[in-house]
Design an enzyme around this catalytic site. Structure first.
Site, PDB file in Angstrom:
ATOM      1  N   CYS A   1       0.815  -1.219   0.000  1.00 30.15           N
ATOM      2  CA  CYS A   1       0.000   0.000   0.000  1.00 30.15           C
ATOM      3  C   CYS A   1       0.846   1.266   0.000  1.00 30.15           C
ATOM      4  O   CYS A   1       1.898   1.312   0.638  1.00 30.15           O
ATOM      5  CB  CYS A   1      -0.877   0.036   1.233  1.00 30.15           C
ATOM      6  SG  CYS A   1      -1.916  -1.393   1.426  1.00 30.15           S
TER       7      CYS A   1
ATOM      8  N   ARG B   1       5.724  -0.569  -5.767  1.00 31.28           N
ATOM      9  CA  ARG B   1       5.581  -1.202  -4.461  1.00 31.28           C
ATOM     10  C   ARG B   1       4.647  -2.418  -4.527  1.00 31.28           C
ATOM     11  O   ARG B   1       4.651  -3.233  -3.607  1.00 31.28           O
ATOM     12  CB  ARG B   1       5.044  -0.189  -3.450  1.00 31.28           C
ATOM     13  CG  ARG B   1       5.992   0.962  -3.199  1.00 31.28           C
ATOM     14  CD  ARG B   1       5.306   2.033  -2.402  1.00 31.28           C
ATOM     15  NE  ARG B   1       4.901   1.558  -1.105  1.00 31.28           N
ATOM     16  CZ  ARG B   1       5.653   1.642  -0.005  1.00 31.28           C
ATOM     17  NH1 ARG B   1       6.834   2.211  -0.069  1.00 31.28           N
ATOM     18  NH2 ARG B   1       5.210   1.180   1.137  1.00 31.28           N
TER      19      ARG B   1
END
Ligand code: F6R
Length: 607
Positions: free
Chosen positions: A2, A27
């Site tokens: 996240c 990510r």
């Protein structure tokens, strides 16, 4: 995993937030969304990629304050509804959240009993309702009331239609940064989202909150006492954070090719030829305290753990200090015994991996000394450690770690050399290692030059559903890392095994359909390793052997890949590089997006 972004200033927030979210794509995530406060609060969110969000962003989503998020599903599947930001029922409050609210189930039940209709499956949504239900008359007060009810880890950013000039953020365990611009301010969970706008950055500490307005930011604790967190200039090259392919090649490829340069950077200024040792100033340990170390315990996750195993061998071989590596994710759950004369070493590229961070905190809580081998400067793990070694690998964007891992190995070699030279490692051995380390960049270049041959071997391996990676002693962590890289990006089942253990079980699986990649350096174990390869060959198992020129493989039917010779202790690094190329080319053969492997995140910020 996240990612959070936020903006307060004079520009239209929505496109700026979407652009910043794009910079967090590496990510790993499965949905994205933004909330903007203008004349009212507006939210747009979608399962899928950031570009899917950009496609559906309403033209008139105007407002100069906003927050955005990329979600990696933990509670509930990746759907539009479960994407962040989450709002309360009236749509007055919007929240984005990294981390996990541990008591979400109890809070959901409590809110439902109070008649609140929950829209999503997430833990985060409860926070939006708690903020909305608070009777406090400031946004800060409302956020603090909500925080008082939640247990868990978080990086949070909150906007509220009745307080349209600000974003309030809070941190406990998940990184949050505030970026300072000209009459505009930014919020992010990762420097990558900020570097295009500002290099003046403040890192929030755990337990801190901040109010961010266009004029600046203030930091405080839950009891409203002010804290003194200030913004500092960070030394960054924004172009190093650019995403996407370079010259039509995936980032993983570029990062593999950078390794001669990143290894050179990791060594720069740290070798002392005169005293045949290394100097790691960041350790903040003098010779006396280094001599007092009785044991070294290395903690990391995934590939960092495997390099940690290579590091433990280096420490034992060069310093003759007992050393071992353990998965940080296991260590912290088993109530570990912390010894005062053990040097604990946390190893991490991102400096954010929650399991490694919590292991560090557990050690410190029990009074242990822990140093970090970390790439990202100022990251949570780097800040939590008592001292450490920055890797200087430069930003690593591809999910599969390559250049960070080779610099980790160099960091361990330097640590082992310095530890060794304050003990019994001779000047002659020290010189041998210094010269070996200096030779590494050019030798990595040589391995990379052999790409074509490795690519050929990879094509054959890509056809197999299942493979073994085997090695003995120094070669075993190399095999583990090779298998890890292969499975991450090719999605083939790749299992690492100790060469010595093959005949105790796995040999049953060897067949013409199950190839083996074997790590066979020219060392004191070569003959034993070659004998084990004959057992594989005799059962028809195809072989790829990573070895040194001059190692006699006899009549073996094997594809061989030779790497340059260095000192034996340093072999694992040069043996690892062809395995990166092997995984890369297998994944390309299979048509996978090597930079964004399925289900994986670059920074694993949830437990
Ligand atoms: C493998 C990989 C992961 C990471 C692990 C630890 O290619 O990237 O296994 O090594 O998640 O991450 P860091 O080093 O950021 O703590």
């Amino acid at each position: 995993m996240c990612g959070i972004v936020g903006y307060v200033g004079g520009q239209n927030a929505a496109p700026l937030l979407v652009e910043a979210l794009g910079r967090l794509e590496h990510r790993g995530y499965d949905s994205a969304g933004v909330a903007v406060v203008g004349s009212q609060l507006k939210v747009t969110k979608r399962a899928g990629r950031v570009r899917d969000l950009a496609d559906v962003l309403p033209k008139r989503m105007s407002g100069r304050v906003g927050i955005g998020h990329t979600r990696w599903a933990t509670h509930g599947p990746a759907t539009d509804v479960n994407a962040h930001p989450h709002t309360d029922t009236s749509g007055t409050v919007a929240v984005v959240h990294n981390g996990i609210i541990d008591n979400a189930a109890a809070l959901r039940a409590r809110l439902t009993d109070q008649g609140v209709a929950l829209a999503s499956d997430t833990d985060t949504e409860v926070f939006a309702h708690l903020v909305a239900l608070s009777g406090a008359d400031t946004l800060e007060g409302k956020v603090i009331d909500a925080l008082d009810a939640v247990e868990g880890t978080y990086g949070l950013a909150v906007v509220h239609a009745d307080f349209p000039d600000r974003v309030v953020v809070a941190r406990n365990g998940s990184p949050l940064l505030v970026g300072v611009g000209e009459k505009e301010m930014f919020v992010a969970s990762d420097l990558a989202a900020l570097v295009r706008h500002t290099a003046t950055v403040a890192h929030l500490a755990d337990g801190e909150l901040a109010t961010v307005t266009a004029a600046g930011f203030t930091t405080f604790r839950r009891d409203l006492t002010r804290t003194q967190t200030t913004a500092r200039e960070v030394d960054v090259d924004p172009s190093a954070y650019e995403h996407g392919q370079i010259d039509g090649r995936p980032r993983m490829y570029t990062e593999m090719l950078e390794q001669p340069a990143s290894v050179e950077r990791a060594l720069r200024g740290r070798l002392d030829e005169r005293f045949a040792t290394a100097h790691l100033g960041g350790l903040e340990m003098d010779a006396r305290s280094l001599r007092a170390v009785r044991r070294v315990k290395i903690l990391g996750c995934g590939s960092a753990y495997y390099v940690g195993q290579m590091g433990a061998s280096l420490v034992e071989e060069l310093a003759r200090v007992p050393a071992d590596a353990e998965a940080a994710s296991e260590f912290r759950y088993r109530d570990p015994v912390i010894e005062p004369d053990t040097l604990y070493v946390a190893v991490s590229q991102s400096g954010e991996t929650i399991d490694t961070l919590l292991a560090v905190e557990e050690i410190k809580r029990k009074g242990g000394r822990v140093i970090g081998l970390v790439n990202v400067v100022g990251s949570a793990i780097a800040r939590a450690c008592d001292g450490g070694i920055y890797l200087h690998a430069g930003p690593e964007i591809a999910v599969a770690s390559t250049k960070a891992l080779t610099t980790m190995f160099v960091g361990f070699a330097l640590l082992a050399l310095q530890l060794g030279r304050v003990r019994d490692l001779s000047v002659a051995d020290g010189r041998r290692l210094v010269a070996g380390l200096q030779a590494l960049p050019a030798q990595i270049e040589q391995v990379l030059d052999g790409e074509e041959r490795i690519a050929e071997a990879a094509k054959a391996l890509a056809a197999a559903e299942s493979l073994f990676f085997v090695g003995r002693v120094r070669g075993y962590p190399v095999a583990r890392e090779g298998a890890q890289k292969f499975k991450e990006i090719s999605y083939r089942h790749a299992e690492a095994y100790q060469m010595s253990e093959l005949k105790h079980g796995p040999l049953a699986l060897i067949s013409p359909e199950v190839p083996t990649v074997a790590i066979v350096p020219d060392d004191e174990l070569t003959d034993r390793n070659v004998a084990a390869l004959h057992e594989i060959d005799a059962r028809g198992g195809p072989l790829v052997v990573i070895t040194h020129a001059g190692v006699d493989l006899g009549e073996l039917k094997a594809e061989r890949i030779d790497v340059p010779r260095n000192e034996r202790e340093l072999d694992p690094l040069l043996l690892t590089v062809p395995l990166q190329l092997l995984a890369y080319h297998a994944a390309l053969t299979l048509g996978h997006d090597v930079d964004k492997p399925r289900n994986l995140a670059k920074s694993v910020t949830v437990e």
